[in-house]
Motif scaffolding. Structure first.
Motif, PDB file in Angstrom:
ATOM      1  N   SER A 103      15.662  21.431  -8.761  1.00  0.00           N
ATOM      2  CA  SER A 103      13.778  21.371  -9.074  1.00  0.00           C
ATOM      3  C   SER A 103      13.169  21.118  -7.386  1.00  0.00           C
ATOM      4  CB  SER A 103      13.154  19.795  -9.314  1.00  0.00           C
ATOM      5  OG  SER A 103      11.952  20.040  -9.606  1.00  0.00           O
ATOM      6  N   LEU A 104      12.607  22.204  -6.392  1.00  0.00           N
ATOM      7  CA  LEU A 104      12.035  22.216  -5.546  1.00  0.00           C
ATOM      8  C   LEU A 104      10.993  21.037  -5.176  1.00  0.00           C
ATOM      9  CD1 LEU A 104      11.457  23.743  -2.786  1.00  0.00           C
ATOM     10  CD2 LEU A 104      10.451  25.073  -3.677  1.00  0.00           C
ATOM     11  N   MET A 105      10.210  21.170  -6.718  1.00  0.00           N
ATOM     12  CA  MET A 105       9.555  20.142  -6.642  1.00  0.00           C
ATOM     13  C   MET A 105       9.562  18.718  -6.633  1.00  0.00           C
ATOM     14  SD  MET A 105       5.511  19.347  -6.650  1.00  0.00           S
ATOM     15  CE  MET A 105       5.397  20.876  -6.791  1.00  0.00           C
ATOM     16  N   GLY A 106      11.042  18.730  -7.310  1.00  0.00           N
ATOM     17  CA  GLY A 106      11.575  17.440  -7.075  1.00  0.00           C
ATOM     18  C   GLY A 106      12.120  16.986  -5.716  1.00  0.00           C
ATOM     19  N   TRP A 107      12.006  17.827  -4.999  1.00  0.00           N
ATOM     20  CA  TRP A 107      12.680  17.455  -4.034  1.00  0.00           C
ATOM     21  C   TRP A 107      11.460  16.763  -2.768  1.00  0.00           C
ATOM     22  CZ3 TRP A 107      17.789  15.792  -2.453  1.00  0.00           C
ATOM     23  CH2 TRP A 107      18.348  16.311  -3.137  1.00  0.00           C
ATOM     24  N   LYS A 108      10.353  17.810  -2.942  1.00  0.00           N
ATOM     25  CA  LYS A 108       8.858  17.730  -2.352  1.00  0.00           C
ATOM     26  C   LYS A 108       8.796  16.028  -2.309  1.00  0.00           C
ATOM     27  CE  LYS A 108       7.026  22.099  -2.460  1.00  0.00           C
ATOM     28  NZ  LYS A 108       6.323  23.101  -2.418  1.00  0.00           N
ATOM     29  N   TYR A 109       8.939  15.600  -3.867  1.00  0.00           N
ATOM     30  CA  TYR A 109       8.287  14.294  -4.680  1.00  0.00           C
ATOM     31  C   TYR A 109       9.224  13.599  -3.282  1.00  0.00           C
ATOM     32  CZ  TYR A 109       5.160  15.812  -8.099  1.00  0.00           C
ATOM     33  OH  TYR A 109       4.296  16.483  -8.364  1.00  0.00           O
ATOM     34  N   LEU A 110      10.173  13.688  -3.613  1.00  0.00           N
ATOM     35  CA  LEU A 110      11.900  12.407  -2.903  1.00  0.00           C
ATOM     36  C   LEU A 110      11.753  12.674  -1.302  1.00  0.00           C
ATOM     37  CD1 LEU A 110      13.823  11.678  -3.618  1.00  0.00           C
ATOM     38  CD2 LEU A 110      15.896  12.829  -2.684  1.00  0.00           C
ATOM     39  N   LEU A 111      11.076  13.057  -0.902  1.00  0.00           N
ATOM     40  CA  LEU A 111      10.968  13.732   0.481  1.00  0.00           C
ATOM     41  C   LEU A 111       9.187  12.481   0.437  1.00  0.00           C
ATOM     42  CD1 LEU A 111      12.141  14.624   3.749  1.00  0.00           C
ATOM     43  CD2 LEU A 111      10.718  16.676   3.504  1.00  0.00           C
ATOM     44  N   ALA A 112       8.676  13.036   0.068  1.00  0.00           N
ATOM     45  CA  ALA A 112       7.718  12.017   0.068  1.00  0.00           C
ATOM     46  C   ALA A 112       8.073  10.559  -0.204  1.00  0.00           C
ATOM     47  CB  ALA A 112       6.383  12.282  -0.394  1.00  0.00           C
ATOM     48  N   PHE A 169       0.653  -1.201  -0.104  1.00  0.00           N
ATOM     49  CA  PHE A 169      -0.038  -0.232  -0.340  1.00  0.00           C
ATOM     50  C   PHE A 169       1.198   1.037  -0.267  1.00  0.00           C
ATOM     51  CE2 PHE A 169      -2.129   3.291   3.184  1.00  0.00           C
ATOM     52  CZ  PHE A 169      -3.113   3.439   1.459  1.00  0.00           C
ATOM     53  N   PHE A 170       1.416   1.543   0.561  1.00  0.00           N
ATOM     54  CA  PHE A 170       3.148   1.996   0.903  1.00  0.00           C
ATOM     55  C   PHE A 170       3.581   2.833  -0.061  1.00  0.00           C
ATOM     56  CE2 PHE A 170       1.939   2.250   5.459  1.00  0.00           C
ATOM     57  CZ  PHE A 170       0.857   3.506   5.570  1.00  0.00           C
ATOM     58  N   SER A 171       3.763   1.409  -0.576  1.00  0.00           N
ATOM     59  CA  SER A 171       5.043   1.168  -2.105  1.00  0.00           C
ATOM     60  C   SER A 171       4.409   2.450  -3.220  1.00  0.00           C
ATOM     61  CB  SER A 171       5.114   0.310  -2.022  1.00  0.00           C
ATOM     62  OG  SER A 171       6.007  -0.003  -3.487  1.00  0.00           O
ATOM     63  N   SER A 172       2.920   1.310  -3.192  1.00  0.00           N
ATOM     64  CA  SER A 172       2.137   1.586  -4.406  1.00  0.00           C
ATOM     65  C   SER A 172       1.851   3.396  -4.014  1.00  0.00           C
ATOM     66  CB  SER A 172       0.632   1.243  -4.517  1.00  0.00           C
ATOM     67  OG  SER A 172       0.798   0.204  -4.904  1.00  0.00           O
ATOM     68  N   VAL A 173       1.464   3.791  -3.310  1.00  0.00           N
ATOM     69  CA  VAL A 173       1.656   5.792  -3.118  1.00  0.00           C
ATOM     70  C   VAL A 173       2.339   6.262  -3.337  1.00  0.00           C
ATOM     71  CG1 VAL A 173       0.678   7.347  -1.080  1.00  0.00           C
ATOM     72  CG2 VAL A 173      -0.301   5.300  -1.403  1.00  0.00           C
ATOM     73  N   ALA A 174       3.693   5.681  -2.869  1.00  0.00           N
ATOM     74  CA  ALA A 174       5.283   6.665  -3.069  1.00  0.00           C
ATOM     75  C   ALA A 174       5.826   6.056  -4.456  1.00  0.00           C
ATOM     76  CB  ALA A 174       6.364   5.287  -2.039  1.00  0.00           C
ATOM     77  N   THR A 175       5.123   5.062  -5.416  1.00  0.00           N
ATOM     78  CA  THR A 175       5.499   4.951  -6.578  1.00  0.00           C
ATOM     79  C   THR A 175       5.040   6.831  -7.237  1.00  0.00           C
ATOM     80  OG1 THR A 175       5.001   2.585  -6.638  1.00  0.00           O
ATOM     81  CG2 THR A 175       5.148   3.942  -8.631  1.00  0.00           C
ATOM     82  N   ILE A 176       4.083   6.755  -6.678  1.00  0.00           N
ATOM     83  CA  ILE A 176       3.146   7.962  -7.138  1.00  0.00           C
ATOM     84  C   ILE A 176       4.679   9.157  -7.271  1.00  0.00           C
ATOM     85  CG2 ILE A 176       1.705   9.954  -7.175  1.00  0.00           C
ATOM     86  CD1 ILE A 176      -0.297   7.763  -5.958  1.00  0.00           C
ATOM     87  N   PHE A 177       5.200   9.202  -6.430  1.00  0.00           N
ATOM     88  CA  PHE A 177       6.166  10.284  -5.794  1.00  0.00           C
ATOM     89  C   PHE A 177       7.151  10.289  -6.256  1.00  0.00           C
ATOM     90  CE2 PHE A 177       2.865  10.624  -2.444  1.00  0.00           C
ATOM     91  CZ  PHE A 177       2.630  11.842  -2.293  1.00  0.00           C
ATOM     92  N   LYS A 178       7.655   8.734  -6.460  1.00  0.00           N
ATOM     93  CA  LYS A 178       8.786   8.695  -7.121  1.00  0.00           C
ATOM     94  C   LYS A 178       8.791   9.174  -8.464  1.00  0.00           C
ATOM     95  CE  LYS A 178      11.838   4.548  -7.024  1.00  0.00           C
ATOM     96  NZ  LYS A 178      12.377   3.758  -6.922  1.00  0.00           N
TER      97      LYS A 178
END
Length: 301
Positions: A212-221, A16-25
């Motif tokens: 990329s600030l947005m990229g770092w937000k995605y990465l942290l999530a 579940f967490f992996s699938s959600v993380a894939t969106i941000f990855k």
């Protein structure tokens, strides 16, 4: 909650967490680069995990690492290095819906490797469950457009190779989790892999890619959801659940992650895909029941 329920619960929560993380990855890889995601994501994740290991009193000692060095080395090679490299680079070169389909081949690799190296018997009902499971995954991933999994591209091939490497780590990850602890196992393998891959980050990443600030937000999530939570649940589930069951339960990830994808990306499932999702839910329930039946007191050896 009874102790025997924790393993299946962790095995379900992990995808579940992996699938959600894939969106941000996916967002992080496209905004930054695969090596930034793997290396810096691994460093950030391992720091958080080391703190959590102290919080939950998982003691990391040199003697533990020395005793379990073989399992640590093989998990490091198969999962943290080769598997993550092939998967992350593959995700950057293929469509997300195709990637979801190709990751579903992992349980077959787990079963085949256990049959070859561990001499475990493969029961016909297990193969049938996995086969039906896979059909549901195909329907969920492709809907009516089956041609989307036609001629393979390099990204698809990389994802399939990654699944083979991930499958190769299950038995070693199980022992490592039991002897060292799920949080510590995750943290140690992650930080070592990050250090090893650091030269590749320096050589192949342009300085402007870091901006990329947005990229770092995605990465942290992604780091919190996958590196910290999902992988730790994966190690924890392996302590009590067979590897092929943990692997096959990863099919529930798209089902549980679909509402999140809807709210974040406004993506929905077609009626055909919902039918595939129903197949996955039913077979997942049957797999969990198979595990619980085998862990009843009168069935334990």
């Amino acid at each position: 909650m009874k102790a025997e329920y924790y393993g299946p619960l962790f095995a379900i929560l992990s995808p579940f967490f992996s699938s959600v993380a894939t969106i941000f990855k996916t967002g992080a890889v496209k905004e930054l680069s695969p090596f930034i995601v793997i290396v810096l994501g691994g460093i950030i994740g391992s720091i958080i995990l080391l703190f959590l290991s102290k919080l939950f009193r998982e003691k990391i000692t040199f003697q533990k690492l020395k005793t379990n060095r073989k399992d640590l080395l093989l998990v490091l090679i198969f999962r943290s290095l080769l598997g993550e490299l092939f998967l992350t680079i593959g995700l950057s070169q293929t469509q997300a819906v195709k990637a979801i389909f190709f990751t579903k081949i992992e349980p077959y690799f787990v079963l085949i490797l256990a049959w070859i190296f561990l001499k475990e018997k493969i029961q016909l009902k297990h193969l049938m469950l996995l086969f039906i499971h896979l059909i549901g995954a195909i329907i969920l991933s492709t809907g009516n457009n089956i041609n989307i999994v036609g001629k393979a591209q390099i990204g698809d091939l990389f994802i399939v190779i990654a699944m083979a490497f991930f499958a190769s780590s299950y038995n070693y990850g199980k022992r490592l989790s039991y002897n060292v602890g799920p949080i510590s196992s995750n943290a140690i393998s992650m930080i070592i892999a990050s250090v090893i891959l650091l030269p590749l980050l320096i050589v192949f990443t342009k300085p402007e890619t870091f901006g990329s600030l947005m990229g770092w937000k995605y990465l942290l999530a992604y780091v919190i959801l996958f590196n910290v939570i999902s992988l730790t649940f994966w190690y924890a589930s392996l302590k009590t659940v067979k590897g092929w069951i943990v692997s096959s339960l990863r099919y529930v990830g798209p089902i549980l992650g679909a509402p999140v994808a809807y709210f974040l990306l406004e993506e929905t499932l077609s009626p055909t895909q919902i039918f595939g999702a129903a197949i996955i839910i039913v077979t997942s329930f049957m797999i969990i029941r198979e595990h619980l039946r085998k862990t009843e007191p009168n069935s334990l050896s």
